[in-house]
Each structure stands twice: as structure tokens, then as C-alpha cells.
Design a protein around this motif. Sequence first.
Motif, PDB file in Angstrom:
ATOM      1  N   ASP A 127       0.878  -1.171   0.000  1.00 44.88           N
ATOM      2  CA  ASP A 127       0.000   0.000   0.000  1.00 44.88           C
ATOM      3  C   ASP A 127       0.913   1.218   0.000  1.00 44.88           C
ATOM      4  OD1 ASP A 127      -1.747   2.112   0.504  1.00 44.88           O
ATOM      5  OD2 ASP A 127      -2.337   1.405   2.491  1.00 44.88           O
ATOM      6  N   LYS A 144       2.886   0.572   3.417  1.00 39.71           N
ATOM      7  CA  LYS A 144       2.563  -0.498   4.359  1.00 39.71           C
ATOM      8  C   LYS A 144       2.577  -1.800   3.573  1.00 39.71           C
ATOM      9  CE  LYS A 144      -0.798   2.447   6.629  1.00 39.71           C
ATOM     10  NZ  LYS A 144      -2.215   2.653   6.773  1.00 39.71           N
ATOM     11  N   PRO A 148       2.330  -6.351   4.332  1.00 41.76           N
ATOM     12  CA  PRO A 148       2.144  -7.393   5.345  1.00 41.76           C
ATOM     13  C   PRO A 148       3.472  -7.994   5.787  1.00 41.76           C
ATOM     14  CG  PRO A 148       1.401  -8.145   3.189  1.00 41.76           C
ATOM     15  CD  PRO A 148       1.785  -6.715   3.040  1.00 41.76           C
ATOM     16  N   ASP A 161       1.925 -12.855  10.619  1.00 43.32           N
ATOM     17  CA  ASP A 161       0.506 -13.122  10.402  1.00 43.32           C
ATOM     18  C   ASP A 161       0.076 -12.432   9.110  1.00 43.32           C
ATOM     19  OD1 ASP A 161      -2.145 -13.814  10.552  1.00 43.32           O
ATOM     20  OD2 ASP A 161      -2.376 -13.232  12.649  1.00 43.32           O
ATOM     21  N   ARG A 214      -1.918 -13.122   6.576  1.00 46.51           N
ATOM     22  CA  ARG A 214      -3.348 -13.013   6.241  1.00 46.51           C
ATOM     23  C   ARG A 214      -4.025 -11.886   7.034  1.00 46.51           C
ATOM     24  NH1 ARG A 214      -5.826 -16.026   3.144  1.00 46.51           N
ATOM     25  NH2 ARG A 214      -8.024 -16.399   3.039  1.00 46.51           N
ATOM     26  N   ARG A 215      -3.763 -11.818   8.313  1.00 43.63           N
ATOM     27  CA  ARG A 215      -4.351 -10.763   9.133  1.00 43.63           C
ATOM     28  C   ARG A 215      -3.849  -9.385   8.693  1.00 43.63           C
ATOM     29  NH1 ARG A 215      -2.086 -10.453  14.546  1.00 43.63           N
ATOM     30  NH2 ARG A 215      -0.807  -8.942  13.507  1.00 43.63           N
ATOM     31  N   ASP A 216      -2.550  -9.290   8.411  1.00 45.61           N
ATOM     32  CA  ASP A 216      -1.983  -8.016   7.963  1.00 45.61           C
ATOM     33  C   ASP A 216      -2.628  -7.555   6.656  1.00 45.61           C
ATOM     34  OD1 ASP A 216      -0.339  -8.042  10.169  1.00 45.61           O
ATOM     35  OD2 ASP A 216       1.487  -8.574   9.060  1.00 45.61           O
ATOM     36  N   LYS A 244      -5.591  -8.218   5.609  1.00 41.61           N
ATOM     37  CA  LYS A 244      -6.947  -7.752   5.930  1.00 41.61           C
ATOM     38  C   LYS A 244      -6.933  -6.396   6.640  1.00 41.61           C
ATOM     39  CE  LYS A 244      -9.141 -12.180   5.790  1.00 41.61           C
ATOM     40  NZ  LYS A 244     -10.356 -12.852   6.096  1.00 41.61           N
ATOM     41  N   ASP A 245      -5.897  -6.123   7.430  1.00 43.50           N
ATOM     42  CA  ASP A 245      -5.799  -4.839   8.132  1.00 43.50           C
ATOM     43  C   ASP A 245      -5.375  -3.699   7.203  1.00 43.50           C
ATOM     44  OD1 ASP A 245      -6.521  -6.058  10.503  1.00 43.50           O
ATOM     45  OD2 ASP A 245      -4.478  -6.146  11.305  1.00 43.50           O
ATOM     46  N   ILE A 246      -4.555  -3.989   6.213  1.00 41.92           N
ATOM     47  CA  ILE A 246      -3.961  -2.954   5.368  1.00 41.92           C
ATOM     48  C   ILE A 246      -4.803  -2.631   4.130  1.00 41.92           C
ATOM     49  CG2 ILE A 246      -1.972  -2.385   3.902  1.00 41.92           C
ATOM     50  CD1 ILE A 246      -0.281  -4.122   5.861  1.00 41.92           C
ATOM     51  N   SER A 272     -11.251  -4.795   0.966  1.00 44.75           N
ATOM     52  CA  SER A 272     -11.662  -6.168   0.636  1.00 44.75           C
ATOM     53  C   SER A 272     -11.514  -6.495  -0.851  1.00 44.75           C
ATOM     54  CB  SER A 272     -13.096  -6.422   1.098  1.00 44.75           C
ATOM     55  OG  SER A 272     -13.974  -5.514   0.461  1.00 44.75           O
ATOM     56  N   GLN A 297      -7.925  -7.329  -1.290  1.00 41.31           N
ATOM     57  CA  GLN A 297      -7.568  -8.568  -0.578  1.00 41.31           C
ATOM     58  C   GLN A 297      -7.808  -9.778  -1.467  1.00 41.31           C
ATOM     59  OE1 GLN A 297      -9.720  -8.826   3.127  1.00 41.31           O
ATOM     60  NE2 GLN A 297      -9.252  -6.695   3.610  1.00 41.31           N
TER      61      GLN A 297
END
Length: 173
Positions: A113, A129, A131, A135, A137-139, A141-143, A146, A149
Motif C-alpha cells: 500500500d 505499508k 504485510p 501473520d 493473512r491478518r496483515d 486484511k488490516d492494510i 476487501s 484482498q
Amino acid sequence: MSIMIAIIMLELVGIFYFAEKKGFLGGNEIVPVNISLVSESQIVDYLKKNLAVASAGNEVFCTYRTLGESELTAEPVHTYVWALCGEFYFQGKITEGIGRPPLRTTLVSSPVDLVARRRDGGIEIASHKMPGEEDYRRDVKDIFPSQIQNLIFGYPASGKVKEMEAELDGAAI
């Protein structure tokens, strides 16, 4: 009376649809990738300076694919890319088929990003930013929004990263 209620409801649905598309309701609109405020040279220069570190005498080459961008009126502007940067060690010049091709020593391949801000009538990439490995997958989703993603999770399996690697290796020769 029921016709009047139906017309009012249709108008309300249209107003909410318009408001969400324009971002007034906090929707995360992604614009088509053929429209960009950040230039290709800005992106490549930023990636070369911030994603891969060249050892003494080595050179970094980067390529990327744009996955999407936030609304052009947003502040800051987010440009979502899949970046691939490699560090190459040159063992001598290749002239007329003599010599060794450059050796790729490191490779960074990741969704990024790129966060750009307007400044002095232009736009510049201020930060990024991406990941982490802990983690992933979580990163993601946070950055990323959808819509992005979904592209990211299927990107390596799509064969596009391999195409980018071949492009990168070709650029280094």
C-alpha cells in the motif's frame, strides 16, 4: 398510496447508493487501475529506495502491477500494488556473448500500500505499508480494502509473479 411509498423508497435507495459510491457514507471506493495520480517512475523509484537494499556494488531493479487505487479525491491517496524487487550482482559486463549474466542475490515480492500525499501542486509517495511474515493473512486484511484482498490472496497462484520475475531478470541483463 402504496405507489407513492414505493417511489419514495426507490428514491432513498438511489440516494444511499450515490452517497456510498461517492464515499459520503464511508464506503471504500476503488477506482479503475488505468487512472492514477502517482506516476510509474515515482513508484519504481520509491520501491527501489524502500523495499530492497543493495549491497556495495550491486544494483536493485523493481517492477510492479497496480491492483487498485483509492478515490482520486481521497487524502492521502492509496495506490495498491504487487511489487517485485531484486538485488543483482554483476560479475562483469556481457559483451558479444562473453561474460556472465548478473546473479540475483535477493528478491522481495509482496503486496504494498503506497501512501501518497498532495504537496506543492503535485503528489509524492510519503510512506508504505506491507504485510509481515508473522501473520500475513491478518496483515493483508488490516492494510488493504476487501476488493484488493481478493486479488492479493490469489496473486501468487495466478502465475503473474513468475511473469514479473522474468521481466525483472530481463531488465537486469
